[in-house]
Write a protein that holds these residues in place. Structure first.
Motif, mmCIF file in Angstrom:
data_model
loop_
_atom_site.group_PDB
_atom_site.id
_atom_site.type_symbol
_atom_site.label_atom_id
_atom_site.label_comp_id
_atom_site.label_asym_id
_atom_site.label_seq_id
_atom_site.Cartn_x
_atom_site.Cartn_y
_atom_site.Cartn_z
ATOM 1 N N ASP A 75 46.494 79.106 33.937
ATOM 2 C CA ASP A 75 46.438 80.285 34.798
ATOM 3 C C ASP A 75 47.761 81.043 34.719
ATOM 4 O O ASP A 75 48.773 80.521 34.245
ATOM 5 C CB ASP A 75 46.150 79.872 36.245
ATOM 6 N N TRP A 76 47.759 82.272 35.205
ATOM 7 C CA TRP A 76 48.916 83.148 35.017
ATOM 8 C C TRP A 76 50.168 82.610 35.684
ATOM 9 O O TRP A 76 51.271 82.758 35.140
ATOM 10 C CB TRP A 76 48.607 84.559 35.507
ATOM 11 N N ARG A 77 50.031 81.976 36.855
ATOM 12 C CA ARG A 77 51.211 81.440 37.541
ATOM 13 C C ARG A 77 51.861 80.337 36.705
ATOM 14 O O ARG A 77 53.088 80.304 36.554
ATOM 15 C CB ARG A 77 50.830 80.889 38.921
ATOM 16 N N ARG A 79 51.657 79.868 33.484
ATOM 17 C CA ARG A 79 52.263 80.436 32.276
ATOM 18 C C ARG A 79 53.623 81.054 32.573
ATOM 19 O O ARG A 79 54.585 80.868 31.819
ATOM 20 C CB ARG A 79 51.322 81.471 31.660
ATOM 21 N N LEU A 80 53.733 81.762 33.694
ATOM 22 C CA LEU A 80 55.019 82.369 34.034
ATOM 23 C C LEU A 80 56.038 81.312 34.462
ATOM 24 O O LEU A 80 57.230 81.426 34.139
ATOM 25 C CB LEU A 80 54.840 83.416 35.132
ATOM 26 N N LYS A 117 53.262 87.981 25.820
ATOM 27 C CA LYS A 117 52.733 86.848 26.596
ATOM 28 C C LYS A 117 52.965 87.067 28.096
ATOM 29 O O LYS A 117 52.114 86.726 28.925
ATOM 30 C CB LYS A 117 53.392 85.544 26.143
ATOM 31 N N SER A 120 50.541 89.678 29.294
ATOM 32 C CA SER A 120 49.203 89.102 29.439
ATOM 33 C C SER A 120 49.066 88.358 30.764
ATOM 34 O O SER A 120 48.053 88.501 31.469
ATOM 35 C CB SER A 120 48.928 88.157 28.267
ATOM 36 N N ALA A 121 50.088 87.574 31.120
ATOM 37 C CA ALA A 121 50.043 86.840 32.389
ATOM 38 C C ALA A 121 50.005 87.799 33.569
ATOM 39 O O ALA A 121 49.267 87.581 34.545
ATOM 40 C CB ALA A 121 51.250 85.910 32.492
ATOM 41 N N ASP A 124 46.594 89.326 33.896
ATOM 42 C CA ASP A 124 45.668 88.345 34.462
ATOM 43 C C ASP A 124 45.898 88.159 35.958
ATOM 44 O O ASP A 124 44.973 87.789 36.697
ATOM 45 C CB ASP A 124 45.818 86.999 33.751
ATOM 46 N N ALA A 125 47.128 88.411 36.411
ATOM 47 C CA ALA A 125 47.427 88.319 37.845
ATOM 48 C C ALA A 125 46.835 89.488 38.617
ATOM 49 O O ALA A 125 46.775 89.451 39.849
ATOM 50 C CB ALA A 125 48.936 88.271 38.060
#
Length: 219
Positions: A75-77, A79-80, A117, A120-121, A124-125
């Motif tokens: 999920d985006w969290r 990934r960050l 990247k 993208s995150a 998605d958030a």
């Protein structure tokens, strides 16, 4: 990238690790590679281009980090968070790199791929496309600024501890410091503070996304 160019970037990175970024010059890199400075220019173009290649190498290393690869479908969290943690570790390994990343734009393909990247995150958030570049700068600058402060000594104790620094001024001269003296004098877990700070950055990302959704409903 040509073999000679790769060799030049390797040499520049090694010089920076050993002596600091200021020691990186076309002459020093050429000497490390074993060619004349003039023989280096056809491969790297200029010192500015060499610095851009170093940025590209740094971000390419980040993009190839096993933790980043493992989190690619998370999920985006997550990934960050992994980006922030991996970037911090990489920059601590190359303390000179924070200044370079602050000074140089991300122009090489490797550098742009890492920024993609993050974009993208953020998408998605739920961050609107028009806000993504601004929010990416906020996310990246938190990480860079924190690590720059760590490796540059800003977070260090200095010659005096916090109580000693306050004691240089007359009593009552720092009323706000007096109110937070307990926090100032407590030891700091820098790893935990970084994690906590980045969680607050993630909440800012969420607020931008939520604001966009709220605005869309209002319309």
């Amino acid at each position: 990238m040509s073999a000679r160019r790769e060799e030049a970037v390797d040499a520049a990175m090694a010089i920076a690790d050993e002596k600091g970024l200021a020691a990186v010059s076309m002459r020093a890199v050429a000497q490390r590679v074993g060619v004349t400075p003039m023989a280096l220019y056809p491969h790297v173009g200029s010192k500015a281009a060499l610095l851009d290649l170093m940025v590209g190498r740094l971000l390419s290393m980040l993009g190839e980090d096993p933790a980043m690869r493992a989190a690619a479908d998370a999920d985006w969290r997550t990934r960050l968070r992994v980006f922030a943690s991996s970037a911090r570790l990489g920059l601590q390994t190359h303390p000179w790199a924070t200044g370079l990343l602050f000074d140089r734009p991300t122009v090489t393909p490797e550098a742009v791929a890492v920024i993609d990247k993050i974009y993208s995150a953020l998408l998605d958030a739920g961050v609107p496309g028009r806000e993504v570049p601004r929010v990416e700068r906020l996310v990246s600058t938190f990480v860079l600024g924190y690590v720059a402060s760590e490796v540059g000594g800003r977070f260090g104790p200095g010659e005096l501890d916090p109580r000693g620094r306050r004691g240089q001024l007359p009593e009552g001269a720092l009323p706000a410091h007096a109110r937070v003296a307990e926090a100032l004098d407590a030891p700091v877990d820098w790893d935990e503070e970084f994690k906590q700070g980045f969680e607050e950055v993630l909440r800012l990302v969420e607020s931008v996304a939520a604001g966009s959704r709220g605005g869309a409903r209002a319309r």
